[in-house]
Design a protein around this motif. Sequence first.
Motif, PDB file in Angstrom:
ATOM      1  N   LYS A 583       0.839  -1.208   0.000  1.00 20.20           N
ATOM      2  CA  LYS A 583       0.000   0.000   0.000  1.00 20.20           C
ATOM      3  C   LYS A 583       0.872   1.255   0.000  1.00 20.20           C
ATOM      4  O   LYS A 583       0.609   2.214  -0.750  1.00 20.20           O
ATOM      5  CB  LYS A 583      -0.921  -0.013   1.217  1.00 20.20           C
ATOM      6  CG  LYS A 583      -1.798   1.237   1.321  1.00 20.20           C
ATOM      7  CD  LYS A 583      -2.684   1.178   2.563  1.00 20.20           C
ATOM      8  CE  LYS A 583      -3.508   2.458   2.687  1.00 20.20           C
ATOM      9  NZ  LYS A 583      -4.384   2.440   3.879  1.00 20.20           N
ATOM     10  N   LEU A 587       0.894   4.050  -2.906  1.00 18.39           N
ATOM     11  CA  LEU A 587       0.593   5.455  -2.623  1.00 18.39           C
ATOM     12  C   LEU A 587       1.727   6.353  -3.099  1.00 18.39           C
ATOM     13  O   LEU A 587       1.495   7.450  -3.638  1.00 18.39           O
ATOM     14  CB  LEU A 587       0.359   5.648  -1.121  1.00 18.39           C
ATOM     15  CG  LEU A 587      -0.988   5.159  -0.577  1.00 18.39           C
ATOM     16  CD1 LEU A 587      -1.009   5.212   0.942  1.00 18.39           C
ATOM     17  CD2 LEU A 587      -2.132   5.999  -1.157  1.00 18.39           C
ATOM     18  N   LEU A 590       1.500   6.561  -6.773  1.00 18.77           N
ATOM     19  CA  LEU A 590       0.335   7.367  -7.154  1.00 18.77           C
ATOM     20  C   LEU A 590       0.658   8.859  -7.047  1.00 18.77           C
ATOM     21  O   LEU A 590       0.271   9.662  -7.907  1.00 18.77           O
ATOM     22  CB  LEU A 590      -0.845   7.008  -6.251  1.00 18.77           C
ATOM     23  CG  LEU A 590      -2.252   7.365  -6.759  1.00 18.77           C
ATOM     24  CD1 LEU A 590      -2.554   6.638  -8.057  1.00 18.77           C
ATOM     25  CD2 LEU A 590      -3.286   7.010  -5.702  1.00 18.77           C
ATOM     26  N   TYR A 601      -2.790   5.877 -13.757  1.00 16.66           N
ATOM     27  CA  TYR A 601      -3.410   6.352 -12.524  1.00 16.66           C
ATOM     28  C   TYR A 601      -4.541   5.420 -12.087  1.00 16.66           C
ATOM     29  O   TYR A 601      -4.657   5.042 -10.913  1.00 16.66           O
ATOM     30  CB  TYR A 601      -3.928   7.775 -12.726  1.00 16.66           C
ATOM     31  CG  TYR A 601      -4.082   8.565 -11.453  1.00 16.66           C
ATOM     32  CD1 TYR A 601      -3.014   9.246 -10.886  1.00 16.66           C
ATOM     33  CD2 TYR A 601      -5.335   8.627 -10.831  1.00 16.66           C
ATOM     34  CE1 TYR A 601      -3.174   9.966  -9.713  1.00 16.66           C
ATOM     35  CE2 TYR A 601      -5.498   9.337  -9.659  1.00 16.66           C
ATOM     36  CZ  TYR A 601      -4.417  10.006  -9.105  1.00 16.66           C
ATOM     37  OH  TYR A 601      -4.579  10.712  -7.928  1.00 16.66           O
ATOM     38  N   SER A 602      -5.374   4.997 -13.040  1.00 22.72           N
ATOM     39  CA  SER A 602      -6.500   4.101 -12.724  1.00 22.72           C
ATOM     40  C   SER A 602      -6.008   2.723 -12.285  1.00 22.72           C
ATOM     41  O   SER A 602      -6.582   2.104 -11.374  1.00 22.72           O
ATOM     42  CB  SER A 602      -7.416   3.970 -13.954  1.00 22.72           C
ATOM     43  OG  SER A 602      -7.977   5.201 -14.301  1.00 22.72           O
ATOM     44  N   GLN A 605      -4.889   2.960  -8.735  1.00 25.85           N
ATOM     45  CA  GLN A 605      -6.033   3.064  -7.823  1.00 25.85           C
ATOM     46  C   GLN A 605      -6.715   1.714  -7.628  1.00 25.85           C
ATOM     47  O   GLN A 605      -7.137   1.366  -6.516  1.00 25.85           O
ATOM     48  CB  GLN A 605      -7.027   4.088  -8.365  1.00 25.85           C
ATOM     49  CG  GLN A 605      -6.577   5.533  -8.164  1.00 25.85           C
ATOM     50  CD  GLN A 605      -7.624   6.509  -8.627  1.00 25.85           C
ATOM     51  OE1 GLN A 605      -8.257   6.324  -9.681  1.00 25.85           O
ATOM     52  NE2 GLN A 605      -7.819   7.572  -7.858  1.00 25.85           N
ATOM     53  N   ARG A 606      -6.854   0.957  -8.731  1.00 25.20           N
ATOM     54  CA  ARG A 606      -7.465  -0.381  -8.622  1.00 25.20           C
ATOM     55  C   ARG A 606      -6.619  -1.284  -7.720  1.00 25.20           C
ATOM     56  O   ARG A 606      -7.147  -2.063  -6.930  1.00 25.20           O
ATOM     57  CB  ARG A 606      -7.632  -0.994 -10.017  1.00 25.20           C
ATOM     58  CG  ARG A 606      -8.770  -0.397 -10.820  1.00 25.20           C
ATOM     59  CD  ARG A 606      -9.119  -1.287 -12.008  1.00 25.20           C
ATOM     60  NE  ARG A 606      -8.001  -1.437 -12.921  1.00 25.20           N
ATOM     61  CZ  ARG A 606      -7.746  -0.602 -13.921  1.00 25.20           C
ATOM     62  NH1 ARG A 606      -8.522   0.456 -14.139  1.00 25.20           N
ATOM     63  NH2 ARG A 606      -6.713  -0.816 -14.732  1.00 25.20           N
ATOM     64  N   LEU A 608      -4.709  -0.313  -5.290  1.00 32.74           N
ATOM     65  CA  LEU A 608      -4.919   0.131  -3.905  1.00 32.74           C
ATOM     66  C   LEU A 608      -6.220  -0.432  -3.328  1.00 32.74           C
ATOM     67  O   LEU A 608      -6.271  -0.882  -2.180  1.00 32.74           O
ATOM     68  CB  LEU A 608      -4.961   1.664  -3.842  1.00 32.74           C
ATOM     69  CG  LEU A 608      -3.620   2.374  -3.651  1.00 32.74           C
ATOM     70  CD1 LEU A 608      -3.778   3.868  -3.812  1.00 32.74           C
ATOM     71  CD2 LEU A 608      -3.063   2.051  -2.254  1.00 32.74           C
ATOM     72  N   VAL A 609      -7.258  -0.418  -4.137  1.00 32.14           N
ATOM     73  CA  VAL A 609      -8.543  -0.971  -3.691  1.00 32.14           C
ATOM     74  C   VAL A 609      -8.403  -2.468  -3.413  1.00 32.14           C
ATOM     75  O   VAL A 609      -8.925  -2.991  -2.419  1.00 32.14           O
ATOM     76  CB  VAL A 609      -9.634  -0.709  -4.753  1.00 32.14           C
ATOM     77  CG1 VAL A 609     -10.909  -1.477  -4.407  1.00 32.14           C
ATOM     78  CG2 VAL A 609      -9.926   0.779  -4.867  1.00 32.14           C
TER      79      VAL A 609
END
Length: 621
Positions: A583, A587, A590, A601-602, A605-606, A608-609
């Motif tokens: 994580k 981050l 990101l 970027y997407s 984010q995915r 991270l989720v």
Amino acid sequence: MAGLIRQSDIEEVKARTNIADIIGDYVSLKSAGVGSMKGLCPFHDERSPSFHVRPQVGFYHCFGCGESGDVYSFLQKMDHVSFSEAVERLAGRVGLQLHYEDGGGAPDHSNRARLLAANQAAADFFVEQLGSPGAQVGRTFLGERGFDATAAERFGVGFAPKSWDELTNHLRGRGFSTEELTLSGLVSSREASSGVYDRFRGRLVWPIRDITGQTIGFGARKLLEDDKGPKYLNTPETPVYHKAQVLYGLDLAKRDISRSHQVVVVEGYTDVMACHMAGVTTAVATCGTSFGVDHIKVLRRVLGDDSRLGEVVFTFDPDAAGQKAAVRAFSEEQRFAAQTFVAVGPDGLDPCDLRLHRGDDAVRRLVDSKKPMFEFMIRQLLGQYNLDTVEGRVAALRAAAPIVGDIRDPALRPGYTHELSRMLGMELGEVKKAVTAAQARGRAPEPAAAASRREGADSAPAEKPFSLLELPTDPVTRLERDGLMAILQHPGVVTPELLARAVHTTFANPSLAVVRDGILASLPHVAAPDWLDLVVAEVPEQLANLVRQLAMAPLPERTQRDIDRYVRDITIALVDRDLLRQKAELLGRLQRTDAANREVYSTLQRELVRVEAERRNLREE
């Protein structure tokens, strides 16, 4: 020609054998938590137990000297047998018929196994002979000392016929060679020829057994007037019999010694018999030699001598020989953590005569009336001086002060100082001053060369394999260490998926990372009984010791339910730490990524989720 034992049989014997039962014949083991036992190491002298056994894993490890292995290596090291002999001995114990490669049969060992077999055959022969007409003198001897046929049978007492070759011919008829009979000490060589003759003739014979109950030698008592030999004749030193390491009766007494934390050391075979018949079932005796350091090492392991709860009771005759024996025993007293005592029979009677003349209860009272070793030695020492003179009292104080100064227990020392003052009739302050001075002299550092000689074989090797104790104590290393301990010891507690996830995590400590890699390489065989062996084989030799220590070190929980919860929690913590690292990396990436680069970027984010979802699922587990 004998073939190799089939590997499947080797594994089957090990699977059927509880390693704690085998080691328990040599070492007093106590529970050290769920699935773990500990005791005093049989491979080096220690006061606090650092020797751990895990029956479910089938391994032992000493955190003091580094010795470790399975049930086969334990027997090889303790009894000096080959690997094949260790397997064959345990196969016989569990009743498994071994198979050999290439159609070979069981090897005809000419060393330890054959010598033990010869001794057992001789023991059976002697027992049979005790019922013969020529053994009346032996039966009379036993009867006059209060021992009937049941007592003789209990201790395996037999009779060696008055013959030069009756035993020799009997054993040759059983397939034993002259070389084997000579090596076992059952026969002696004729000086004028190449022939041999029976070593024991016309004597009552006691089998001397090792701690596991195997007959390794004999002690024989002279009965006939025309016997010009010594009163007692023992087996000479042989590959299986070392008198300085053997205690007669220990095979019978070991369980009660371990249970009661008491051992009674007597002086002869009949004294051991008398004590056991009277209910003092912790009695043992040396075999024709003085009580020494090796005897102490054996007793300390059986006693579980890691606290001051144990008792070692010596019985000595009040004659000159008994006094010398007491002094020798006292010189080694410091090697025991247990309290040492002396018991002297009324009117100088030894346990055998005491039982004969005053009954079983008198033998029990003898042990109950024991006096502390220090008190006994002080009284014996003071008896050598004329305390009616100033010179005599001063000389006695100089001799006795070191004894009081050497008392390990600081709570006892003041009491003995007062007692010595009273016995001498001297001022307490003067006696205290002498004791304190003796203590100071006793604490003087010994020369390095002397210390080296004293430690001898117990000294640790200069270079040792990497140890658990060498790991750093920071929180990150502690988590990695504890996680590997849990995984190695209880891999089946967590799901295969969680286990695999845990051993794919990143480790900071390089040594523990190598162990993790060894586990990862062995993961397909995690359910195999020899899984730990496979992990050990995967890591470099210098880290094999670390794997064994991680697999043997006690976990902090005491019940199986708590252990299961602990293993799950620590395994989850390893995975969670790795997810947290991921994580933080995501981050960071990101923050460094231009938001205009929508695809990258997407994707971040995915990820991270996904990481957050996995952490949430872990916590729910």
